[in-house]
Write a protein that holds these residues in place. Structure first.
Motif, PDB file in Angstrom:
ATOM      1  N   TRP A 198       0.845  -1.189   0.000  1.00  0.00           N
ATOM      2  CA  TRP A 198       0.000   0.000   0.000  1.00  0.00           C
ATOM      3  C   TRP A 198       0.880   1.238   0.000  1.00  0.00           C
ATOM      4  O   TRP A 198       1.899   1.297   0.704  1.00  0.00           O
ATOM      5  N   ARG A 256       2.918   8.241  -4.059  1.00  0.00           N
ATOM      6  CA  ARG A 256       2.862   7.502  -5.325  1.00  0.00           C
ATOM      7  C   ARG A 256       3.593   8.261  -6.417  1.00  0.00           C
ATOM      8  O   ARG A 256       3.540   9.478  -6.495  1.00  0.00           O
ATOM      9  N   THR A 295      -2.380  -9.439  -7.643  1.00  0.00           N
ATOM     10  CA  THR A 295      -2.931  -8.089  -7.640  1.00  0.00           C
ATOM     11  C   THR A 295      -4.207  -8.101  -8.467  1.00  0.00           C
ATOM     12  O   THR A 295      -4.432  -9.023  -9.246  1.00  0.00           O
ATOM     13  N   THR A 296      -5.037  -7.122  -8.308  1.00  0.00           N
ATOM     14  CA  THR A 296      -6.293  -7.092  -9.045  1.00  0.00           C
ATOM     15  C   THR A 296      -6.249  -6.052 -10.157  1.00  0.00           C
ATOM     16  O   THR A 296      -5.351  -5.216 -10.221  1.00  0.00           O
ATOM     17  N   TRP A 321      -7.683  -3.364 -10.770  1.00  0.00           N
ATOM     18  CA  TRP A 321      -7.691  -1.934 -10.444  1.00  0.00           C
ATOM     19  C   TRP A 321      -6.491  -1.548  -9.574  1.00  0.00           C
ATOM     20  O   TRP A 321      -6.362  -0.396  -9.173  1.00  0.00           O
ATOM     21  N   GLN A 322      -5.602  -2.499  -9.320  1.00  0.00           N
ATOM     22  CA  GLN A 322      -4.479  -2.207  -8.427  1.00  0.00           C
ATOM     23  C   GLN A 322      -3.167  -1.999  -9.178  1.00  0.00           C
ATOM     24  O   GLN A 322      -3.062  -1.035  -9.924  1.00  0.00           O
ATOM     25  N   ALA A 323      -2.184  -2.861  -9.006  1.00  0.00           N
ATOM     26  CA  ALA A 323      -0.797  -2.502  -9.333  1.00  0.00           C
ATOM     27  C   ALA A 323      -0.088  -3.392 -10.352  1.00  0.00           C
ATOM     28  O   ALA A 323       1.133  -3.462 -10.339  1.00  0.00           O
ATOM     29  N   LYS A 324      -0.809  -4.054 -11.238  1.00  0.00           N
ATOM     30  CA  LYS A 324      -0.141  -4.919 -12.217  1.00  0.00           C
ATOM     31  C   LYS A 324       0.955  -4.176 -12.988  1.00  0.00           C
ATOM     32  O   LYS A 324       2.089  -4.668 -13.083  1.00  0.00           O
ATOM     33  N   HIS A 365     -14.144  -7.885 -12.372  1.00  0.00           N
ATOM     34  CA  HIS A 365     -12.727  -7.503 -12.379  1.00  0.00           C
ATOM     35  C   HIS A 365     -11.883  -8.742 -12.653  1.00  0.00           C
ATOM     36  O   HIS A 365     -12.398  -9.756 -13.090  1.00  0.00           O
ATOM     37  N   SER A 416      -8.139 -11.024 -11.214  1.00  0.00           N
ATOM     38  CA  SER A 416      -6.973 -11.198 -10.353  1.00  0.00           C
ATOM     39  C   SER A 416      -5.805 -11.613 -11.231  1.00  0.00           C
ATOM     40  O   SER A 416      -5.939 -12.513 -12.068  1.00  0.00           O
TER      41      SER A 416
END
Length: 126
Positions: A55, A61, A89-90, A92-95, A116, A118
């Motif tokens: 996080w 960021r 990661t999903t 909407w996150q940090a791929k 979504h 994974s």
């Protein structure tokens, strides 16, 4: 039940790292006011760094803080015998972030969670 799977695994792979060798750890970043502005929760087992959670606050960021956290976690993991890293990661996150850090996409489960995806990524630490 847990002991049953441990026994089964040990029968199949006698030199498998025992579960009590797992190393759980955290890496934090704080601002000048000592407030946590980012962190990683991870675990080392079976020669693999498993990143459970990463996080970053909005304020840090895009400033290299995430890279510093990953670098610190990977260094700690290598010092504890890890040769690989793994993260989920999903969509909407940090791929893209993990890919930028050298992680390679190995699988996607679509509609998890519903609407979504994974994503699963790995990296060699050697």
């Amino acid at each position: 039940m847990s002991q049953g799977i441990i026994n089964f695994n040990n029968d199949k792979v006698p030199d498998l790292e025992p579960i009590e060798k797992e190393v759980k750890f955290f890496v934090f970043v704080r601002n000048d006011d000592q407030e946590v502005i980012g962190g990683i929760r991870a675990i080392c087992f079976w020669n693999t760094l498993h990143i459970e959670l990463l996080w970053l606050s909005e304020e840090c960021r895009g400033k290299g803080v995430g890279k510093e956290l990953i670098d610190s976690a990977e260094k700690f993991a290598v010092e504890h015998g890890c040769e690989k890293a793994f993260v989920e990661t999903t969509s909407w996150q940090a791929k893209p972030f993990y890919e930028k850090m050298g992680y390679h996409h190995i699988a996607t489960i679509n509609d998890r969670p519903k609407g979504h995806a994974s994503h699963y990524l790995t990296k060699d630490l050697k």
